[in-house]
Design an enzyme around this catalytic site. Structure first.
Site, PDB file in Angstrom:
ATOM      1  N   ALA A 161       0.856  -1.189   0.000  1.00  0.00           N
ATOM      2  CA  ALA A 161       0.000   0.000   0.000  1.00  0.00           C
ATOM      3  C   ALA A 161       0.888   1.234   0.000  1.00  0.00           C
ATOM      4  CB  ALA A 161      -0.924  -0.003   1.219  1.00  0.00           C
ATOM      5  N   ALA A 162       0.656   2.125  -0.946  1.00  0.00           N
ATOM      6  CA  ALA A 162       1.427   3.366  -1.041  1.00  0.00           C
ATOM      7  C   ALA A 162       0.491   4.558  -0.867  1.00  0.00           C
ATOM      8  CB  ALA A 162       2.160   3.420  -2.374  1.00  0.00           C
ATOM      9  N   ALA A 165      -1.976   4.451  -4.257  1.00  0.00           N
ATOM     10  CA  ALA A 165      -2.515   3.191  -4.780  1.00  0.00           C
ATOM     11  C   ALA A 165      -2.080   2.038  -3.893  1.00  0.00           C
ATOM     12  CB  ALA A 165      -2.029   2.962  -6.208  1.00  0.00           C
ATOM     13  N   ASP A 314      11.587   7.719  -8.490  1.00  0.00           N
ATOM     14  CA  ASP A 314      11.020   7.433  -7.162  1.00  0.00           C
ATOM     15  C   ASP A 314      11.772   6.269  -6.534  1.00  0.00           C
ATOM     16  OD1 ASP A 314       9.385   7.764  -5.006  1.00  0.00           O
ATOM     17  OD2 ASP A 314       7.611   6.861  -5.902  1.00  0.00           O
TER      18      ASP A 314
END
Length: 542
Positions: A161-162, A165, A314
């Site tokens: 889980a970010a 999303a 990222d």
């Protein structure tokens, strides 16, 4: 000054009234936050309260303290930490775009370390959405019966889980392939517009009260990155492009995209197994060298920056996995391509030249490139930022600074004010900010893996020279002119390859020396143990 103070008071009173009303409304009618607008107002209220509290703290906590004293520096560090913790709490409560913004700030090493250290905790504090909300996004994008018609199995519990999303493991009906399905949280595009306006207004408010603290450049860069990250089709294209660049590299693996199950809000790709790149315990269990992983990581990102001019922006541990499969006992699995940056070709070449100048300590060339990038006098700090040595340093690449150099640098940095840092960051082109952020993240990861500074520096320098060779190959003009340029660049490449070989030999000898010293100490310890055991019966008998 009086006018600015009146404006500040007006903002403060209006903000307090607005925030109090919003929080009170949420308290009296908690179910009303299902409305995107009310939810946005509540988030903005939290942000306004937090920033206002920080402004007041910065405005008065350092009052009457001499800026040239250790007391001031200690008080400023404590103030940074208090403010960072307030922002951490606010981002955690607001979730979504705010968590992404906090992570973005944490990745920029030019902000005070109290902020980067505190906000880096956001990487591990994301709570997943309930599956009903995720299911609705899937239905809206893939069809009413997508879960039964397209997937043989779909795990309702996310594997990751970010901030924008979460990812679920699934198995396809057609070919029984295991896939990872990345699903965007509902309502994020509306939230993004609302939250970015709030962030922009708050950054302007801070700049109004403290002219030396200008963060418009930061908000602008974040706005560009988050807009790209919410488009999963764009991310899938980035993924395939990176995959094409590294298709012949046995050390890198990029998952395949399933285009028929991919939309702007849903991305379906090949499921790849592995552990986070900073999981050193996993590497020890599998007999994988953490330093070799760091070297491979540095080389991959150096190739992206200096050779392809297209990079993954990222770079945090959750987006890079280490798999125990691979020609050399492991491979790197690259994930999450939402933030990718195409560098301007002219910038790529100038950045290659900068690194060549950094390696050979050509201070004149460094200053010339600094002028090109628009930072002027601040270019003297490029060697400190990238290589950990001053522009006048006599130390070898990767060996750090001497005690005298550290002392002189510390004295020099005392004269810099926040105004200087703001001017420096505002002057840099957008591409430079991107590679600066990526370099900070890479440096943090290689450090966690226990790799010496030299590993990253040599990878950068080598690929920078290779990037300059590409210029010679693609340069238009007469055949003789191209040949001369290739010979000239090739000779420089050979010279620096020789330098790298010498530095590599020095590094190898240092490792041998360290290993030999450790083994010698272990041998002495073992010998002492044996001697004590031999003589213990005699001593006991006496």
């Amino acid at each position: 000054m009086a006018t600015r103070r009146r404006i500040f008071n007006k903002y403060l009173i209006a903000g307090a009234a607005f925030s109090t009303a919003a929080i009170t409304f949420q308290t009296l009618k908690p179910n009303s936050v299902d409305s995107p607008f009310i939810n946005g107002v509540v988030r903005s209220s939290r942000a306004l309260i937090t920033i206002t509290s920080n402004i007041i703290d910065y405005k008065y906590s350092l009052h009457n303290i001499n800026p040239n004293t250790n007391e001031y520096r200690q008080a400023l560090s404590e103030l940074h930490l208090r403010s960072a913790k307030r922002i951490l709490t606010m981002c955690d409560a607001n979730k979504g775009i705010y968590i992404k913004a906090g992570q973005f700030v944490a990745s920029i090493k030019q902000v005070p370390k109290e902020y980067s250290n505190s906000l880096s905790l956001l990487h591990d504090q994301v709570v997943p959405y309930q599956f009903n909300a995720i299911k609705q996004v899937l239905i809206n994008n893939l069809g009413q019966n997508c879960l039964s018609e397209m997937f043989l199995y779909f795990d309702e519990q996310p594997i990751a889980a970010a901030s924008i999303a979460q990812v679920h493991r699934a198995v396809l009906v057609d070919n029984y392939k295991e896939v990872a399905v990345k699903v965007q949280y509902p309502g994020l595009e509306y939230q993004m517009k609302f939250d970015l306006v709030t962030m922009s207004l708050l950054s302007k408010l801070v700049g109004l009260i403290f002219p030396e603290y200008r963060f418009n450049w930061l908000v602008s860069e974040f706005e560009k990155s988050i807009a790209c990250e919410l488009d999963f089709i764009g991310e899938a294209k980035n993924l395939e492009r990176i995959g094409e660049y590294f298709k012949d590299n046995c050390m890198v693996r990029v998952p395949n995209v399933f285009w028929d199950l991919t939309t702007r809000q849903v991305l379906t790709m090949e499921f790849c197994r592995g552990f986070k790149v900073d999981d050193v315990d996993f590497m020890k269990r599998r007999g994988i060298s953490a330093v070799k992983v760091a070297k491979a990581l540095a080389e991959v990102f150096a190739e992206m920056i200096f050779v392809h001019g297209f990079l993954h922006g990222d770079l945090h541990p959750g987006n890079i996995l280490v798999s125990a499969e691979g020609k050399n006992g492991f491979s790197l699995v690259l994930l999450d391509f939402g933030i990718c940056k195409q560098l301007d070709e002219e910038f790529r070449l100038k950045y290659c030249e900068l690194w060549e100048a950094l390696v050979i300590k050509d201070s004149t060339k460094i200053q010339q490139i600094g002028e090109y990038f628009g930072v002027g006098k601040y270019s003297r700090y490029f060697p400190v930022i990238f290589t950990g040595r001053t522009i006048d340093s006599k130390s070898a690449l990767g060996s750090g600074m001497s005690a005298e150099e550290k002392k002189n640098l510390k004295q020099e940095l005392k004269s810099l004010k926040m105004e200087d840092i703001s001017s420096f960051m505002e002057s840099l082109p957008a591409d430079f900010l991107t590679v600066l952020r990526t370099d900070g993240l890479l440096r943090s990861l290689t450090s966690k893996l226990g790799a010496p500074l030299r590993v990253r520096l040599l990878a950068y320098a080598e690929y920078a020279l290779y990037g300059l060779l590409l210029k010679a190959d693609s340069k238009s003009g007469s055949a003789i002119g191209v040949m001369r340029l290739r010979l000239k660049t090739g000779f420089r490449y050979f010279q620096l390859r020789l330098l790298f070989g010498i530095l590599g030999l020095v590094s190898w000898l240092e490792n041998i020396k360290h290993l030999s010293t450790r083994k010698f100490k272990d041998l002495l310890t073992s010998a002492g143990y044996v001697v004590r055991n031999l003589y213990r019966p005699l001593l006991t008998a006496n």
